[in-house]
Design a protein around this motif. Structure first.
Motif, short mmCIF file in Angstrom:
data_model
loop_
_atom_site.label_atom_id
_atom_site.label_comp_id
_atom_site.label_asym_id
_atom_site.label_seq_id
_atom_site.Cartn_x
_atom_site.Cartn_y
_atom_site.Cartn_z
N SER A 194 91.63 -7.60 51.04
CA SER A 194 91.66 -8.27 49.98
C SER A 194 92.17 -7.96 48.68
CB SER A 194 90.40 -9.23 49.86
OG SER A 194 89.44 -8.40 49.33
N GLY A 195 91.92 -6.35 48.93
CA GLY A 195 92.08 -5.72 47.56
C GLY A 195 90.68 -5.50 46.85
N GLY A 196 89.86 -6.11 47.20
CA GLY A 196 88.44 -6.06 46.53
C GLY A 196 87.76 -5.00 47.07
N LYS A 197 86.43 -5.16 46.51
CA LYS A 197 85.43 -3.89 46.71
C LYS A 197 85.10 -3.82 48.13
CE LYS A 197 81.50 -6.59 45.09
NZ LYS A 197 81.86 -7.33 46.23
N ASP A 198 84.84 -4.88 48.63
CA ASP A 198 84.38 -4.86 50.06
C ASP A 198 85.38 -4.29 51.10
OD1 ASP A 198 82.02 -5.80 49.42
OD2 ASP A 198 82.67 -7.90 49.82
N CYS A 226 97.92 -0.53 59.54
CA CYS A 226 98.04 -1.55 58.51
C CYS A 226 96.90 -2.34 57.95
CB CYS A 226 99.23 -2.49 59.17
SG CYS A 226 98.73 -3.73 60.00
N LEU A 227 97.40 -2.95 56.73
CA LEU A 227 96.41 -3.92 56.07
C LEU A 227 97.08 -5.15 56.11
CD1 LEU A 227 96.24 -1.96 52.70
CD2 LEU A 227 94.57 -1.54 54.61
N PHE A 228 96.35 -6.26 56.14
CA PHE A 228 96.73 -7.68 56.31
C PHE A 228 95.95 -8.57 55.39
CE2 PHE A 228 93.91 -7.79 59.95
CZ PHE A 228 93.41 -8.96 59.76
N THR A 229 96.63 -9.71 54.89
CA THR A 229 95.67 -10.50 53.99
C THR A 229 96.34 -11.95 54.26
OG1 THR A 229 94.60 -10.92 52.12
CG2 THR A 229 96.75 -10.17 51.80
N THR A 230 95.41 -12.79 54.11
CA THR A 230 95.83 -14.47 54.24
C THR A 230 96.43 -14.82 52.78
OG1 THR A 230 93.53 -15.00 54.24
CG2 THR A 230 94.64 -15.16 56.18
N GLU A 272 101.79 -9.18 44.35
CA GLU A 272 102.14 -7.79 43.60
C GLU A 272 101.16 -6.76 43.51
OE1 GLU A 272 105.33 -6.92 42.95
OE2 GLU A 272 105.59 -8.82 44.14
N ALA A 273 99.70 -7.41 42.97
CA ALA A 273 98.73 -6.59 43.02
C ALA A 273 98.30 -5.70 44.28
CB ALA A 273 97.26 -7.22 42.47
N LEU A 274 98.40 -6.57 45.31
CA LEU A 274 98.02 -6.06 46.70
C LEU A 274 98.99 -5.07 47.09
CD1 LEU A 274 95.84 -8.51 46.67
CD2 LEU A 274 95.90 -8.05 49.15
N LYS A 275 100.38 -5.41 46.96
CA LYS A 275 101.37 -4.38 47.21
C LYS A 275 101.33 -3.14 46.55
CE LYS A 275 105.12 -7.95 48.19
NZ LYS A 275 106.03 -8.76 47.67
N GLU A 276 101.02 -3.13 45.16
CA GLU A 276 100.82 -1.89 44.43
C GLU A 276 99.54 -1.17 45.03
OE1 GLU A 276 99.17 -0.88 40.16
OE2 GLU A 276 100.47 -2.42 40.15
N GLN A 277 98.40 -1.83 45.34
CA GLN A 277 97.40 -1.17 46.08
C GLN A 277 97.91 -0.54 47.29
OE1 GLN A 277 94.79 -4.68 46.14
NE2 GLN A 277 93.12 -3.19 45.10
N ALA A 278 98.46 -1.19 48.18
CA ALA A 278 98.90 -0.62 49.54
C ALA A 278 99.87 0.51 49.11
CB ALA A 278 99.59 -1.90 50.26
N GLU A 279 100.79 0.45 48.16
CA GLU A 279 101.45 1.67 48.03
C GLU A 279 100.63 2.99 47.86
OE1 GLU A 279 104.66 2.66 44.72
OE2 GLU A 279 105.16 0.57 45.65
N LEU A 301 99.74 2.71 52.79
CA LEU A 301 99.68 1.91 54.04
C LEU A 301 100.52 0.64 53.98
CD1 LEU A 301 95.71 2.11 54.63
CD2 LEU A 301 97.46 3.07 56.18
N PRO A 302 101.05 0.46 55.16
CA PRO A 302 101.81 -0.93 55.09
C PRO A 302 100.83 -2.50 54.81
CG PRO A 302 101.85 -0.18 57.26
CD PRO A 302 101.18 0.79 56.60
N ILE A 303 101.57 -3.13 54.29
CA ILE A 303 100.57 -4.45 54.11
C ILE A 303 101.53 -5.85 54.64
CG2 ILE A 303 101.12 -4.88 51.73
CD1 ILE A 303 98.23 -5.85 51.48
N HIS A 304 101.00 -6.51 55.51
CA HIS A 304 101.40 -7.75 55.95
C HIS A 304 100.62 -9.04 55.35
CE1 HIS A 304 103.93 -5.54 58.89
NE2 HIS A 304 102.66 -4.73 58.96
#
Length: 194
Positions: free
Chosen positions: A7-11, A28-32, A48-55, A59-62
């Protein structure tokens, strides 16, 4: 090789840290994401926030675009595709102690032929110490969403730090926000590349 529900969050960031410490290779990472508004489910964060984190995590994110009616179908279909793409053995989740959430993840993983990993699993009684540990490890997270029936609405924008930890103890909530009391976006920490 595993995939992490992210989720990009602390957990989910702490789950990634724990998995890396245990020696797991993250494929990879994935999120709904809600189809209707293009925001992440639960956190309502931007892609965009999650894409920046993944970068920064390298790691790739889907993204699983879905609706309330199609959630489980879309989840299973996408996870099955990721299993083939990355030759996955398991899928990991950042849940702590909610049995319903944990059982749901186990059931979905089984449908795709994967193991379900819960690297953060711990009793509710440990949540305050886990929040302190999150800060001690050097993670920096900002509150991006609040359930204002449980916490003050003006806590949006607060950084998770010692003062936050002191203040949240005055409320009858899970300090880690496991019941949706608040959601965060992690800005920095030991898992991120500069």
């Amino acid at each position: 090789m595993i995939a992490l529900s992210f989720s990009g969050g602390k957990d989910s960031c702490l789950a990634l840290y724990e998995l890396q410490q245990q020696g797991w290779e993250i494929g990879c990472l994935f999120t709904t994401v809600w189809k209707e508004n293009g925001k992440t489910i639960a956190h309502e964060d931007s892609l965009e926030a999650l894409k920046e984190q993944a970068e920064r995590l390298r790691l790739p994110i889907h993204f699983i675009y879905t609706s309330m009616e199609e959630y489980e179908t879309d989840f299973i279909r996408t996870l099955s595709g990721l299993k083939d793409m990355y030759d996955l053995r398991a899928v990991a989740f950042g849940d702590w102690y909610l049995k319903g959430h944990i059982m749901w993840g186990v059931e979905q993983a089984e449908k795709v032929g994967l193991d379900a990993l819960y690297p953060l699993r711990a009793p509710q009684s440990e949540m305050l110490e886990q929040l302190r540990r999150f800060v001690r490890l050097g993670f920096v997270a900002k509150v991006i969403k609040i359930d204002d029936n449980k916490l003050p609405a003006d806590w949006v924008g607060r950084i998770i730090d010692g003062q936050f930890i002191a203040d949240i103890q005055a409320y009858d909530v899970c300090p880690m926000g496991e019941n949706g009391e608040y959601h965060t976006r992690v800005l920095d920490g030991p898992i991120f590349h500069k």
